[in-house]
Scaffold this active site. Sequence first.
Site, short mmCIF file in Angstrom:
data_model
loop_
_atom_site.label_atom_id
_atom_site.label_comp_id
_atom_site.label_asym_id
_atom_site.label_seq_id
_atom_site.Cartn_x
_atom_site.Cartn_y
_atom_site.Cartn_z
N GLY A 239 0.85 -1.34 0.25
CA GLY A 239 -0.28 0.13 -0.17
C GLY A 239 1.00 1.09 -0.02
O GLY A 239 0.12 2.61 -0.12
N GLU A 273 3.96 -7.21 1.90
CA GLU A 273 3.82 -7.47 -0.10
C GLU A 273 3.81 -5.64 -0.38
O GLU A 273 2.63 -5.72 -1.19
CB GLU A 273 2.52 -7.65 0.47
CG GLU A 273 2.13 -9.00 1.78
CD GLU A 273 0.69 -9.17 1.49
OE1 GLU A 273 -0.05 -8.43 1.36
OE2 GLU A 273 0.80 -10.60 1.74
N ARG A 276 3.20 -1.44 -5.47
CA ARG A 276 3.51 -0.49 -6.52
C ARG A 276 4.54 0.30 -5.85
O ARG A 276 5.67 1.38 -7.14
CB ARG A 276 2.46 1.09 -6.07
CG ARG A 276 2.41 2.29 -6.86
CD ARG A 276 1.52 3.55 -6.27
NE ARG A 276 -0.01 2.85 -5.87
CZ ARG A 276 -1.00 2.81 -6.38
NH1 ARG A 276 -0.86 2.97 -7.66
NH2 ARG A 276 -2.16 2.09 -5.72
N CYS A 343 -13.39 4.18 -28.47
CA CYS A 343 -14.81 5.09 -28.99
C CYS A 343 -15.50 5.12 -27.25
O CYS A 343 -16.71 4.60 -27.10
CB CYS A 343 -15.64 4.45 -29.91
SG CYS A 343 -14.60 3.89 -31.45
N1 LLP Z 1 -1.28 -6.78 -0.96
C1 LLP Z 1 -2.40 -7.19 -0.86
C2 LLP Z 1 -3.58 -8.22 -0.04
C3 LLP Z 1 -3.05 -6.13 -1.58
O1 LLP Z 1 -4.47 -6.17 -2.07
C4 LLP Z 1 -2.16 -5.75 -2.74
C5 LLP Z 1 -3.12 -4.26 -3.60
C6 LLP Z 1 -0.96 -5.10 -1.80
C7 LLP Z 1 -0.42 -6.64 -1.47
C8 LLP Z 1 0.43 -4.35 -3.48
O2 LLP Z 1 -0.26 -3.49 -2.86
P1 LLP Z 1 0.51 -1.63 -3.24
O3 LLP Z 1 2.11 -2.23 -2.38
O4 LLP Z 1 0.41 -1.86 -5.08
O5 LLP Z 1 -0.04 -1.00 -2.60
N2 LLP Z 1 -5.31 -0.86 -9.88
C9 LLP Z 1 -5.10 -0.48 -8.31
C10 LLP Z 1 -3.94 -0.53 -6.74
C11 LLP Z 1 -5.16 -2.12 -6.24
C12 LLP Z 1 -4.38 -2.41 -5.32
C13 LLP Z 1 -4.53 -3.84 -4.83
N3 LLP Z 1 -4.19 -4.79 -4.41
C14 LLP Z 1 -4.08 0.82 -8.93
O6 LLP Z 1 -3.62 1.50 -9.97
O7 LLP Z 1 -4.40 2.01 -8.34
#
Ligand code: LLP
Length: 420
Positions: A239, A273, A276, A343
């Site tokens: 996150g 985890e 991004r 479109c």
């Molecule tokens: N762990 C779990 C259980 C998750 O659901 C996620 C992301 C992560 C780790 C990794 O999160 P990050 O570190 O990447 O924030 N498509 C969306 C983001 C969706 C994230 C879903 N879960 C966007 O483009 O902003």
Amino acid sequence: MQGFEIRDAALAVENVPLATIADQVGTPVYVYSAGAIRARYRALADALAPHGATIHYAVKANSNQAVIALLRELGAGADVVSGGELARALAAGVPADRIVFAGVGKTRDEMAAAIDAGIHLFNIESEPELETLAEVARSKGATARVGLRVNPDVDARTHAKITTGKAENKFGVPIERAPAFFARAAAMEGVEAVGLSAHIGSQLLDLAPYRQTYVRLREMALALRAEGYGLRLLDLGGGLGIGYHGEAGPDPRALAAIIGEELGHLDVQLAVEPGRWLVGAAGALLSRVILVKHGVTKRHVVVDAAMNDLIRPTLYEGYHRIEPVAGRDRPDAGPADVVGPICESGDYLAKDRPLPAVAAGELLAVRDAGAYGAVMASTYNSRPLVPEVLVDGDRWAVVRPRQDLSAMIGLDRVPDWIGG
Ligand code: LLP
């Protein structure tokens, strides 16, 4: 090498001009910097080292084999959310005992594949899922290690579509139900509940919700221990956000400090985890201007990349900087909408964005597209998936070729009862 730089007055990735890649591979194309990914991984690993936390790269952010393998080479494990992602992580050489499997709806087949592979941990999100996992494990004579994903009811203060830790979200089990869940698991063959996990959302720029979550995790971990459960693992999810406006964004050392303060003395194995934060800023979507249209009220810059290639602007109101690759010293010519050829009015990469006068044929870089870009692409409007390129210093390689149009169409089958 830290990624995107200006060289000879034009944008380059490490030592490779973006124009070179566009000329040789065509556009649109995703371009990633290996050096930037490495630098991010090392910064995070260094910050977390005092706490011994393991890093499980959330492969959903960018699941190209080259990207997973690059992070695996640095020591990362993987966080997967489907049988497909599990297969990708294993194919990229991630050791099974560094893979954690999350997700609200794992199927029996996915559970079986993960048990066969011997993964480290299942993050389980509901009581019915626990029952099913235990059944599948028993049928194989195995015992699956389980972390209970709790929903701490904390507002991550991010976009509504990527908030996961509020009580109304579909994720996890209400944290107060954890003792009952552990009691249920203890009475079952086939599963061993070893820890708790929490992931409250994505693109967090404010770290306060993390602290709130950790406090709740700590309190519950202590309560479970007091009841005699052998709690030995806390998975803190991902996150951590990035600065889409070009700002530095949150520092992993600040997050690590909070982890140390709130969880440092618990004597548990910690895990994170991130997705991004590791790969987002390391990528750009490179696109060519098709034409410029002047409407009654707007300048529309029509480019060859579209919402099917990068859905973040239209799905999450996501902001991505858009920069001319060359001629970067031109004055601003006022706001423009940068749009694709699809479109739909939702097909835009930027709205009302200050841009210089740009001309047909020139290259634009859509920045910070390394995470949730290529992985969320579709073939809508029968647009083939775009290629991906990885740059490492002077070297670069196409790590996924452009999808072949006839192969794409050739997936369809016309049944013999349709004549003609
Ligand atoms: N762990 C779990 C259980 C998750 O659901 C996620 C992301 C992560 C780790 C990794 O999160 P990050 O570190 O990447 O924030 N498509 C969306 C983001 C969706 C994230 C879903 N879960 C966007 O483009 O902003």
